[in-house]
Design an enzyme around this catalytic site. Structure first.
Site, mmCIF file in Angstrom:
data_model
loop_
_atom_site.group_PDB
_atom_site.id
_atom_site.type_symbol
_atom_site.label_atom_id
_atom_site.label_comp_id
_atom_site.label_asym_id
_atom_site.label_seq_id
_atom_site.Cartn_x
_atom_site.Cartn_y
_atom_site.Cartn_z
ATOM 1 N N ASP A 39 0.801 -1.235 0.000
ATOM 2 C CA ASP A 39 0.000 0.000 0.000
ATOM 3 C C ASP A 39 0.835 1.287 0.000
ATOM 4 O O ASP A 39 0.289 2.374 0.185
ATOM 5 C CB ASP A 39 -0.960 0.050 1.211
ATOM 6 N N HIS A 243 30.193 4.926 -3.545
ATOM 7 C CA HIS A 243 28.740 5.153 -3.527
ATOM 8 C C HIS A 243 28.137 4.823 -2.158
ATOM 9 O O HIS A 243 27.066 4.228 -2.060
ATOM 10 C CB HIS A 243 28.054 4.341 -4.641
ATOM 11 N N ASP A 260 28.306 14.031 -1.252
ATOM 12 C CA ASP A 260 27.992 14.055 -2.688
ATOM 13 C C ASP A 260 26.481 14.088 -2.775
ATOM 14 O O ASP A 260 25.816 13.070 -2.532
ATOM 15 C CB ASP A 260 28.578 12.795 -3.350
ATOM 16 N N ASP A 271 24.653 17.982 -9.136
ATOM 17 C CA ASP A 271 25.491 16.896 -8.617
ATOM 18 C C ASP A 271 26.774 17.521 -8.085
ATOM 19 O O ASP A 271 27.682 17.837 -8.849
ATOM 20 C CB ASP A 271 25.761 15.922 -9.780
ATOM 21 N N HIS A 350 37.807 6.165 -10.765
ATOM 22 C CA HIS A 350 36.631 6.498 -11.589
ATOM 23 C C HIS A 350 37.008 7.578 -12.585
ATOM 24 O O HIS A 350 38.120 8.114 -12.549
ATOM 25 C CB HIS A 350 35.454 6.938 -10.704
ATOM 26 N N HIS A 354 30.754 12.994 -16.047
ATOM 27 C CA HIS A 354 29.702 12.386 -16.881
ATOM 28 C C HIS A 354 28.790 13.496 -17.370
ATOM 29 O O HIS A 354 28.774 14.594 -16.789
ATOM 30 C CB HIS A 354 28.921 11.347 -16.061
ATOM 31 N N HIS A 361 23.326 10.869 -14.330
ATOM 32 C CA HIS A 361 24.257 10.345 -15.339
ATOM 33 C C HIS A 361 23.484 10.416 -16.643
ATOM 34 O O HIS A 361 22.750 9.503 -17.003
ATOM 35 C CB HIS A 361 24.678 8.908 -15.018
ATOM 36 N N GLU A 384 34.721 15.824 -11.532
ATOM 37 C CA GLU A 384 34.748 15.272 -10.172
ATOM 38 C C GLU A 384 35.923 14.343 -9.898
ATOM 39 O O GLU A 384 35.741 13.165 -9.596
ATOM 40 C CB GLU A 384 33.446 14.530 -9.895
ATOM 41 N N TYR A 388 41.290 8.378 -3.150
ATOM 42 C CA TYR A 388 40.746 7.572 -2.053
ATOM 43 C C TYR A 388 41.829 6.608 -1.587
ATOM 44 O O TYR A 388 42.303 5.778 -2.371
ATOM 45 C CB TYR A 388 39.516 6.786 -2.535
ATOM 46 N N ARG A 406 36.818 13.863 -2.735
ATOM 47 C CA ARG A 406 36.303 14.127 -4.087
ATOM 48 C C ARG A 406 35.785 15.555 -4.094
ATOM 49 O O ARG A 406 35.238 16.025 -3.093
ATOM 50 C CB ARG A 406 35.181 13.136 -4.463
ATOM 51 N N GLU A 408 33.465 17.930 -6.697
ATOM 52 C CA GLU A 408 32.642 17.802 -7.902
ATOM 53 C C GLU A 408 31.836 19.063 -8.153
ATOM 54 O O GLU A 408 31.148 19.562 -7.269
ATOM 55 C CB GLU A 408 31.676 16.614 -7.739
HETATM 56 N N1 GLY Z 1 26.595 11.233 -7.437
HETATM 57 C C1 GLY Z 1 27.000 10.320 -8.416
HETATM 58 C C2 GLY Z 1 28.087 10.864 -9.205
HETATM 59 O O1 GLY Z 1 28.762 11.760 -8.763
HETATM 60 O O2 GLY Z 1 28.305 10.476 -10.288
HETATM 61 MN MN MN Z 2 28.726 12.943 -10.598
HETATM 62 MN MN MN Z 3 28.146 13.212 -7.399
#
Ligand code: GLY
Ligand code: MN
Ligand code: MN
Length: 444
Positions: A39, A243, A260, A271, A350, A354, A361, A384, A388, A406, A408
């Site tokens: 529900d 993440h 983030d 972002d 990474h 993006h 993304h 970004e 790490y 990070r 960004e």
């Molecule tokens: N928050 C996900 C990224 O930075 O791509």
């Molecule tokens: Mn991002």
């Molecule tokens: Mn991000």
């Protein structure tokens, strides 16, 4: 509230239809309602492609575009008005509202779609749809086609080509209009304010979720219905989990906290990541790593401009980070060789960013014809870089372990380079420390 004006949806439909082959039809379903548990539904979020072409916010709807059709090119199937359901669940546009408020040339009840849509498809040579992304809708589409096929002996002509809509639509979505940038600037502004609020609120003894609450407060106060993705609030060693979403650990003096998070306005994402000390003061090691990441981001900004390709910004971050890691003694060897062997990936695993838009993304190809895509005015992306250092990484001196940084920001490509949409959040060590010191002085 800043939002995409109605006229823009009409322009988008026209632009898409102008690119479709003659005598074709495009069909797109709204996002389904997702059940959370008995529900209880997940907060409804319209499908981005559907939203892009209609601005229509309801589930159980289907867009049909038929370029050149004399009786109307834009048909919307949607829920009928229903006094009892509206009493329980909220107002519906209905067919009248679809025409009056959402620019449909014609509208029909969604419950009639099986009777009406085969007749609209019949005689069209090509069907454009997002094949493969929604199995249930794909099945419906084949059922409608089979209705036409079953009447072939009566002269019915089923379409003979099925084309993925994504190529046309996602390329359109990649280039942001002035109206889209206005909405994205607003999302960025609210998100920047949220990050500032979290910095100001931080104290040892609070929890990661305490800071998430500060973010949510600014997002909702600014008119955002929800974050653009699950907020990451990662203190101490959690900052090394890319993440991380648990957001329930205590904030300790001496920890860094990596946040983030960004909100969504009218289905456009922001972002932002900032990393700063819970205490308000960076330790020498934290500062050293931070300065490398910040320099990497600056180097990336310099590589974002029309005629530069997608990967140049990433390559710039790889170089600055590798040089920095060597300088600090975290990597040993020749910088060129370490770049070639991708040794930096132990600490920077990474990519530098993006596409950003309706999806955090966002859609759009990163390569064209096997080559990195060349940037053009109006494309929006994140920058970004990060470093790490795992809490159990015995390859480095102990003092470095558990540091994750990070930084960004969101940018749009301009004629001369790029504009940073998220510059409202402090970023230098001095500016962050000053902001946090001022907040503490005020609280004391
Ligand atoms: N928050 C996900 C990224 O930075 O791509
Ligand atoms: Mn991002
Ligand atoms: Mn991000």
């Amino acid at each position: 509230m800043i939002h995409i004006p109605k006229a823009e949806y009409g322009r988008r439909r026209k632009a898409l239809m102008a690119q479709m082959e003659p005598n074709s039809i495009a069909i797109l379903p709204a996002a389904a309602v997702a059940i959370r548990n008995r529900d209880v539904e997940h907060v409804y979020r319209q499908d981005s492609d559907f939203q892009y072409l209609s601005g229509f916010p309801e589930p159980q709807a289907v867009i049909v575009l038929m370029p050149g059709r004399a009786h109307g090119e834009y048909i919307l199937f949607c829920r009928e008005r229903n006094a009892e359901r509206e009493l329980w669940d909220g107002l519906r546009a209905g067919q009248e509202g679809a025409i009056r408020d959402y620019g449909a040339d014609d509208a029909f009840p969604i419950t009639d779609i099986d009777d009406i849509l085969p007749g609209l498809i019949e005689g069209r040579d090509r069907v454009y749809s997002a094949m493969g992304s929604n199995p249930e809708f794909d099945r419906h589409l084949m059922e409608w086609i089979n209705v036409i096929r079953s009447k072939a002996n009566l002269g019915a002509q089923p379409p003979n080509e099925f084309v993925a809509l994504d190529h046309l639509l996602h390329d359109m979505r990649l280039y942001k209009s002035a109206a889209e940038l206005k909405v994205m600037r607003e999302a960025a502004r609210i998100s920047a304010q949220a990050h500032i609020r979290a910095m100001q609120a931080a104290r040892p003894g609070l929890y990661e979720y305490s800071l998430e609450a500060e973010l949510d407060y600014e997002f909702r106060k600014g008119g955002a219905k929800m974050p653009a993705y699950g907020s990451i609030v990662a203190a101490g060693r959690n900052s090394c989990i890319l993440h991380y979403q648990q957001n329930d650990a205590v904030l300790k003096d001496g920890d860094l906290v990596l946040i983030d998070a960004g909100c969504e306005i009218d289905c456009y994402a922001s972002d932002i990541t900032r990393t700063w000390p819970v205490s308000g003061k960076f330790s020498p090691e934290q500062k050293a790593i931070y300065e490398v990441v910040l320099a990497a981001q600056e180097a990336a900004f310099a590589e974002i401009a029309p005629d530069k390709h997608w990967n140049q910004a990433h390559e710039a971050t790889v170089r600055v980070i590798t040089e920095g890691l060597v300088r600090l003694g975290l990597l040993e060897g020749d910088v060129e060789a370490l770049i070639a062997s991708e040794a930096y990936r132990a600490f920077y695993m990474h990519r530098a960013g993006h596409w950003l838009g309706m999806d955090v993304h966002d859609v759009g190809e990163y390569r064209v014809g096997g080559e990195w895509r060349v940037l053009e005015v109006g494309m929006t992306l994140t920058v970004e870089p990060g470093i790490y250092i795992g809490p159990n990484d015995r390859s480095v001196a102990k003092k470095w372990r558990g540091i994750g940084v990070r930084i960004e920001d969101d940018v749009v490509v301009t004629k001369t380079g790029c504009e940073i949409l998220t510059r409202g959040v402090p970023k230098t060590v001095a500016d962050i420390e000053a902001l946090m010191a001022a907040a503490r002085a005020q609280a004391a």
